[in-house]
Design an enzyme around this catalytic site. Sequence first.
Site, PDB file in Angstrom:
ATOM      1  N   SER A 152      30.830  65.472  48.634  1.00  0.00           N
ATOM      2  CA  SER A 152      30.082  64.658  47.666  1.00  0.00           C
ATOM      3  C   SER A 152      28.830  64.124  48.384  1.00  0.00           C
ATOM      4  O   SER A 152      28.246  65.100  48.815  1.00  0.00           O
ATOM      5  CB  SER A 152      31.087  63.271  47.539  1.00  0.00           C
ATOM      6  OG  SER A 152      30.352  62.579  46.678  1.00  0.00           O
ATOM      7  N   ASP A 311      24.115  62.703  43.813  1.00  0.00           N
ATOM      8  CA  ASP A 311      24.470  63.038  44.844  1.00  0.00           C
ATOM      9  C   ASP A 311      24.906  64.731  44.775  1.00  0.00           C
ATOM     10  O   ASP A 311      24.697  65.139  43.748  1.00  0.00           O
ATOM     11  CB  ASP A 311      25.759  62.369  45.259  1.00  0.00           C
ATOM     12  CG  ASP A 311      26.879  62.519  44.587  1.00  0.00           C
ATOM     13  OD1 ASP A 311      26.805  63.121  43.202  1.00  0.00           O
ATOM     14  OD2 ASP A 311      28.018  62.052  44.959  1.00  0.00           O
ATOM     15  N   ASP A 313      27.428  66.657  44.790  1.00  0.00           N
ATOM     16  CA  ASP A 313      28.252  67.290  43.711  1.00  0.00           C
ATOM     17  C   ASP A 313      27.968  66.653  42.088  1.00  0.00           C
ATOM     18  O   ASP A 313      28.649  66.935  41.255  1.00  0.00           O
ATOM     19  CB  ASP A 313      29.639  67.311  43.933  1.00  0.00           C
ATOM     20  CG  ASP A 313      30.022  65.893  44.137  1.00  0.00           C
ATOM     21  OD1 ASP A 313      29.184  64.797  44.400  1.00  0.00           O
ATOM     22  OD2 ASP A 313      31.383  65.539  44.369  1.00  0.00           O
ATOM     23  N   ASP A 315      28.180  63.879  40.662  1.00  0.00           N
ATOM     24  CA  ASP A 315      29.159  62.911  39.780  1.00  0.00           C
ATOM     25  C   ASP A 315      28.626  61.557  40.072  1.00  0.00           C
ATOM     26  O   ASP A 315      29.058  60.859  39.151  1.00  0.00           O
ATOM     27  CB  ASP A 315      30.532  62.778  40.566  1.00  0.00           C
ATOM     28  CG  ASP A 315      30.883  62.739  41.908  1.00  0.00           C
ATOM     29  OD1 ASP A 315      29.859  62.369  42.499  1.00  0.00           O
ATOM     30  OD2 ASP A 315      31.948  62.847  42.262  1.00  0.00           O
TER      31      ASP A 315
END
Length: 589
Positions: A152, A311, A313, A315
Amino acid sequence: MEHNPIERAKAWATNDYFDESSRKEVQTLLDNNDEKEITERFYKDLEFGTGGIRSIIGQGTNRINTYTVRKATQALSNEVIRSGKEEGLKEFKVAISYDSRKFSFEFAKEVASVFAGNGIHAYIYKRLNPVPLLSFSVRHHKAQAGVMVTASHNPPEYNGYKVFWNDGAQVTPPNDMNIINNFLSISDFSTINTMDFEEGVSKGLIHWVGEDVENAYYDAIGSKTVRPQMCQEKGDKLNIVYTPIHGTGYLPCTTALKNIGFSNVQVVEEQKLPNQDFPTVSSPNPENPEALALAVKLMEDTGADIAMGTDPDTDRVGLAFKHDGEMVYLNGNQIGIVMLHYMLKSLQEQATMPSNPYFVKTIVTTPLQDVIAQSFGVEVENTLTGFKWICGKMNQIEKTNPERNFVFATEESFGYLNHEYVRDKDGVSSITLLSEICLYYKLKGMDLVDALDKIYEEYGFSHETLLNINYYGKEGSEKIARIMEDFRTYDEKTLCGDEISYLEDFKTQKSKNFTDLTTTKLDLPSSNVLGFNFKNGTKVYMRPSGTEPKIKFYIMIQETEGTLDEKKARALAKTEEFLTFIKARVEKA
């Protein structure tokens, strides 16, 4: 469970199963008598936190590397096969995606190889893709599980492994505990089943996933645009700056925006392409203004309306814009308030509110959202912290109360979901929804601060602050445990002059009333979280992070009396009181 770190390091350094560079890295630590580093790497096995494992990259049982990734995948494979057989399945499928971090693609291929070695079909994206597209792939392929290789928004030295279950949400009990137990029971890495990646492809056990699945996702989230005509006809009137901060978001976010009518998008050139070192930021976290610095500069240089970032990833989403000449960075609660209010008000005005609507949030997300949802006749579901619990609740409702209709979900840490096609926070659809909201208010001559103030005037003012305190390594874990115990046994009637109504202890699943000292049972899973609830509506929650070496304090101040300016001033003053008290208290623990 703790082990003898030196003995474990020696065993690793002399085991031919590990490749030469891995053995050499550990042997060097032994030769240098680096006991502290050996302890950190070997005193325990990696643990599954909120949905998986996350750690610094390196050799050792408490680090993420090829071997711990294989071990985690074998543990997951065992649970996929066990639960699949229980359901009478003859074929098993798992979806895989990965971000731009060091070794993410290599780890993803290792994951696919272990699944193939266990006779499980692995569906892996041809190119890196974000969490929402992994969740979508799980549902699209009707897979039993999913793996997202990502850490993340952690610093560059980290990587991680998020586990998803067959509903597309991060894994929850009892499956997570079964995977953990499987993981802990693997003491010999050489017992892990694996197959050469190319052999897995040729045998039809490893499948590359392409643009057809990506396009199905874009169509799905595009169908949830609240005011599609406004976006298509006037989308070019909003000047957007976007940055993927070297992560997975560039293609998905720009494609999704273009599809619904937002053509006036500038991408931060220096952060556009994936880069494992995240060279332009100290941490690729859009919650922090520093990570948005280049996007903000581009916005100021070009006179754009808003700067947004996701970010690695994709999400989470953060944003910035200018209001009355001042740069504004909304926090996660404020973004959620604006999104929720816009969606519900628009659905009501257009007479498209579904029957039996419900909204999901976490216990550490502002209670003002409960008030807003209820004013529109939308039922509120509160869950433990983390989107795995939010989406677990969605899955439960889908099975037991299919007549209820999901409208929105949010958590304070910059995660939002406005559709039911994936089961995790979705930075791609959040970017499109926020663009739609900004356009809607721009056409009215307003920005998001104006929109928020209007909401505060109608529903009361809320001010939320998150205090993160980092404690590293073994000593840090022990310190965090002492802090939690200290607050758990707090028995004074007031805190910072505010009267405590009740203390929720989610670990014991009990709520203690501070007036009559009675206890009641909490209807949520056990978790190491404490919540002080005050008679004036203020809340202070605390919990150790499930993925990082820190303890988090959530301060949620509610003010309903006086003018908006008076409410804001009182809330800020009270926040400072709480922060001072907490910092002093944890210092002594």
